[in-house]
Design a protein around this motif. Structure first.
Motif, PDB file in Angstrom:
ATOM      1  N   LEU A 156       0.817  -1.214   0.000  1.00 24.45           N
ATOM      2  CA  LEU A 156       0.000   0.000   0.000  1.00 24.45           C
ATOM      3  C   LEU A 156       0.854   1.269   0.000  1.00 24.45           C
ATOM      4  O   LEU A 156       0.340   2.366   0.207  1.00 24.45           O
ATOM      5  CB  LEU A 156      -0.943   0.002   1.212  1.00 24.45           C
ATOM      6  CG  LEU A 156      -1.954  -1.147   1.235  1.00 24.45           C
ATOM      7  CD1 LEU A 156      -2.758  -1.125   2.526  1.00 24.45           C
ATOM      8  CD2 LEU A 156      -2.865  -1.104   0.028  1.00 24.45           C
ATOM      9  N   TRP A 193      -0.186   4.530  -1.948  1.00 25.54           N
ATOM     10  CA  TRP A 193      -1.081   5.552  -1.370  1.00 25.54           C
ATOM     11  C   TRP A 193      -0.255   6.681  -0.766  1.00 25.54           C
ATOM     12  O   TRP A 193      -0.551   7.850  -0.946  1.00 25.54           O
ATOM     13  CB  TRP A 193      -1.969   4.953  -0.282  1.00 25.54           C
ATOM     14  CG  TRP A 193      -3.220   4.328  -0.777  1.00 25.54           C
ATOM     15  CD1 TRP A 193      -3.827   4.517  -1.979  1.00 25.54           C
ATOM     16  CD2 TRP A 193      -4.051   3.408  -0.072  1.00 25.54           C
ATOM     17  NE1 TRP A 193      -4.972   3.764  -2.075  1.00 25.54           N
ATOM     18  CE2 TRP A 193      -5.122   3.077  -0.908  1.00 25.54           C
ATOM     19  CE3 TRP A 193      -3.978   2.821   1.178  1.00 25.54           C
ATOM     20  CZ2 TRP A 193      -6.125   2.200  -0.528  1.00 25.54           C
ATOM     21  CZ3 TRP A 193      -4.970   1.950   1.561  1.00 25.54           C
ATOM     22  CH2 TRP A 193      -6.036   1.646   0.714  1.00 25.54           C
ATOM     23  N   GLN A 199       1.322   8.953  -3.217  1.00 24.65           N
ATOM     24  CA  GLN A 199       0.325   9.805  -3.870  1.00 24.65           C
ATOM     25  C   GLN A 199      -0.289  10.813  -2.895  1.00 24.65           C
ATOM     26  O   GLN A 199      -1.281  11.455  -3.207  1.00 24.65           O
ATOM     27  CB  GLN A 199      -0.787   8.949  -4.477  1.00 24.65           C
ATOM     28  CG  GLN A 199      -0.320   8.061  -5.604  1.00 24.65           C
ATOM     29  CD  GLN A 199      -1.398   7.092  -6.080  1.00 24.65           C
ATOM     30  OE1 GLN A 199      -2.491   7.014  -5.537  1.00 24.65           O
ATOM     31  NE2 GLN A 199      -1.086   6.332  -7.113  1.00 24.65           N
ATOM     32  N   GLY A 213      -1.341  10.037   0.330  1.00 29.99           N
ATOM     33  CA  GLY A 213      -2.233   9.419   1.302  1.00 29.99           C
ATOM     34  C   GLY A 213      -1.494   8.997   2.553  1.00 29.99           C
ATOM     35  O   GLY A 213      -0.391   9.471   2.828  1.00 29.99           O
ATOM     36  N   SER A 259      -2.819   3.538   9.837  1.00 31.41           N
ATOM     37  CA  SER A 259      -2.652   4.474   8.724  1.00 31.41           C
ATOM     38  C   SER A 259      -2.215   5.798   9.330  1.00 31.41           C
ATOM     39  O   SER A 259      -2.996   6.465  10.007  1.00 31.41           O
ATOM     40  CB  SER A 259      -3.958   4.645   7.953  1.00 31.41           C
ATOM     41  OG  SER A 259      -4.289   3.471   7.259  1.00 31.41           O
ATOM     42  N   SER A 301     -15.892   6.583  -0.546  1.00 31.42           N
ATOM     43  CA  SER A 301     -14.599   6.826  -1.194  1.00 31.42           C
ATOM     44  C   SER A 301     -14.154   5.589  -1.957  1.00 31.42           C
ATOM     45  O   SER A 301     -14.160   4.487  -1.425  1.00 31.42           O
ATOM     46  CB  SER A 301     -13.532   7.188  -0.163  1.00 31.42           C
ATOM     47  OG  SER A 301     -13.790   8.458   0.381  1.00 31.42           O
ATOM     48  N   HIS A 331     -11.014   4.047  -3.327  1.00 33.20           N
ATOM     49  CA  HIS A 331      -9.564   4.130  -3.161  1.00 33.20           C
ATOM     50  C   HIS A 331      -8.814   3.359  -4.244  1.00 33.20           C
ATOM     51  O   HIS A 331      -7.611   3.141  -4.126  1.00 33.20           O
ATOM     52  CB  HIS A 331      -9.170   3.597  -1.786  1.00 33.20           C
ATOM     53  CG  HIS A 331      -9.777   4.342  -0.646  1.00 33.20           C
ATOM     54  ND1 HIS A 331      -9.531   5.672  -0.395  1.00 33.20           N
ATOM     55  CD2 HIS A 331     -10.654   3.933   0.308  1.00 33.20           C
ATOM     56  CE1 HIS A 331     -10.203   6.047   0.677  1.00 33.20           C
ATOM     57  NE2 HIS A 331     -10.904   5.010   1.120  1.00 33.20           N
ATOM     58  N   GLN A 332      -9.524   2.905  -5.273  1.00 31.49           N
ATOM     59  CA  GLN A 332      -8.970   2.170  -6.407  1.00 31.49           C
ATOM     60  C   GLN A 332      -8.577   0.728  -6.073  1.00 31.49           C
ATOM     61  O   GLN A 332      -8.488  -0.090  -6.968  1.00 31.49           O
ATOM     62  CB  GLN A 332      -7.789   2.899  -7.048  1.00 31.49           C
ATOM     63  CG  GLN A 332      -8.105   4.330  -7.479  1.00 31.49           C
ATOM     64  CD  GLN A 332      -9.242   4.414  -8.476  1.00 31.49           C
ATOM     65  OE1 GLN A 332      -9.229   3.737  -9.481  1.00 31.49           O
ATOM     66  NE2 GLN A 332     -10.231   5.235  -8.191  1.00 31.49           N
ATOM     67  N   TYR A 335     -11.704  -4.648   0.720  1.00 35.17           N
ATOM     68  CA  TYR A 335     -10.680  -4.754  -0.307  1.00 35.17           C
ATOM     69  C   TYR A 335     -11.132  -5.660  -1.445  1.00 35.17           C
ATOM     70  O   TYR A 335     -10.388  -5.870  -2.399  1.00 35.17           O
ATOM     71  CB  TYR A 335      -9.363  -5.246   0.293  1.00 35.17           C
ATOM     72  CG  TYR A 335      -8.772  -4.208   1.229  1.00 35.17           C
ATOM     73  CD1 TYR A 335      -7.970  -3.193   0.740  1.00 35.17           C
ATOM     74  CD2 TYR A 335      -9.053  -4.234   2.588  1.00 35.17           C
ATOM     75  CE1 TYR A 335      -7.444  -2.226   1.585  1.00 35.17           C
ATOM     76  CE2 TYR A 335      -8.537  -3.271   3.448  1.00 35.17           C
ATOM     77  CZ  TYR A 335      -7.740  -2.274   2.940  1.00 35.17           C
ATOM     78  OH  TYR A 335      -7.237  -1.321   3.771  1.00 35.17           O
ATOM     79  N   TYR A 358     -12.658  -5.140  -4.021  1.00 38.49           N
ATOM     80  CA  TYR A 358     -12.963  -3.881  -4.694  1.00 38.49           C
ATOM     81  C   TYR A 358     -14.146  -3.953  -5.662  1.00 38.49           C
ATOM     82  O   TYR A 358     -15.090  -3.183  -5.542  1.00 38.49           O
ATOM     83  CB  TYR A 358     -11.708  -3.376  -5.408  1.00 38.49           C
ATOM     84  CG  TYR A 358     -11.932  -2.129  -6.208  1.00 38.49           C
ATOM     85  CD1 TYR A 358     -12.052  -0.902  -5.570  1.00 38.49           C
ATOM     86  CD2 TYR A 358     -12.033  -2.170  -7.593  1.00 38.49           C
ATOM     87  CE1 TYR A 358     -12.268   0.261  -6.295  1.00 38.49           C
ATOM     88  CE2 TYR A 358     -12.240  -1.025  -8.329  1.00 38.49           C
ATOM     89  CZ  TYR A 358     -12.360   0.198  -7.674  1.00 38.49           C
ATOM     90  OH  TYR A 358     -12.580   1.331  -8.391  1.00 38.49           O
TER      91      TYR A 358
END
Length: 132
Positions: A32, A35, A38, A40, A52, A91, A93-94, A114, A116
């Motif tokens: 991850l 993120w 980018q 995040g 996180s 949201s 989150h891709q 997850y 997705y």
């Protein structure tokens, strides 16, 4: 349902990362890391526990608890929140889908999956059309 991760707002990401590594054995979740690159959170893991880390900018003290749910429960969750007039946001989150809202004491809660594609499809079914 289980706790997926906790959002922690820290004053210095580098110092916090070292502290969580040295004191509690947390390391970067390399899967991850994109993120973080980018803009995040920096996700740290220790076995099944995940944090996180966000650099505190304008957030008041407090944290967010994220729970993992099965994708099939998203539309039911959003119907429940709507019926109780609890505001929420979605949201994409891709790599995961999340619904954010607050409890009665304004604690932040994130429900996430997850899985997705299935989660996105279930959320779209709540809206009855594609959402952004």
């Amino acid at each position: 349902m289980k706790i997926d991760h906790v959002h922690l707002y820290v004053n210095n990401l580098e110092v916090a990362e070292v502290w969580y590594k040295e004191v509690l054995g947390f390391v970067r979740d390399e899967s991850l890391l994109f993120w973080f690159t980018q803009g995040g959170p920096l996700v740290l893991k220790n076995n099944e526990a995940a944090l996180s880390l966000f650099e505190r900018r304008h957030q008041s003290p407090g944290h967010t608890v994220a729970f993992t749910i099965k994708p099939c429960y998203f539309s039911e969750l959003m119907k429940t929140l709507s019926s109780r007039a609890i505001p929420f946001t979605v949201s994409d989150h891709q790599v995961s889908m999340s619904v954010y809202f607050e409890d009665l004491a304004e604690n932040k809660i994130e429900m996430t999956s997850y899985e997705y594609h299935e989660a996105r499809k279930n959320i779209q079914s709540y809206y009855g059309k594609a959402f952004i």
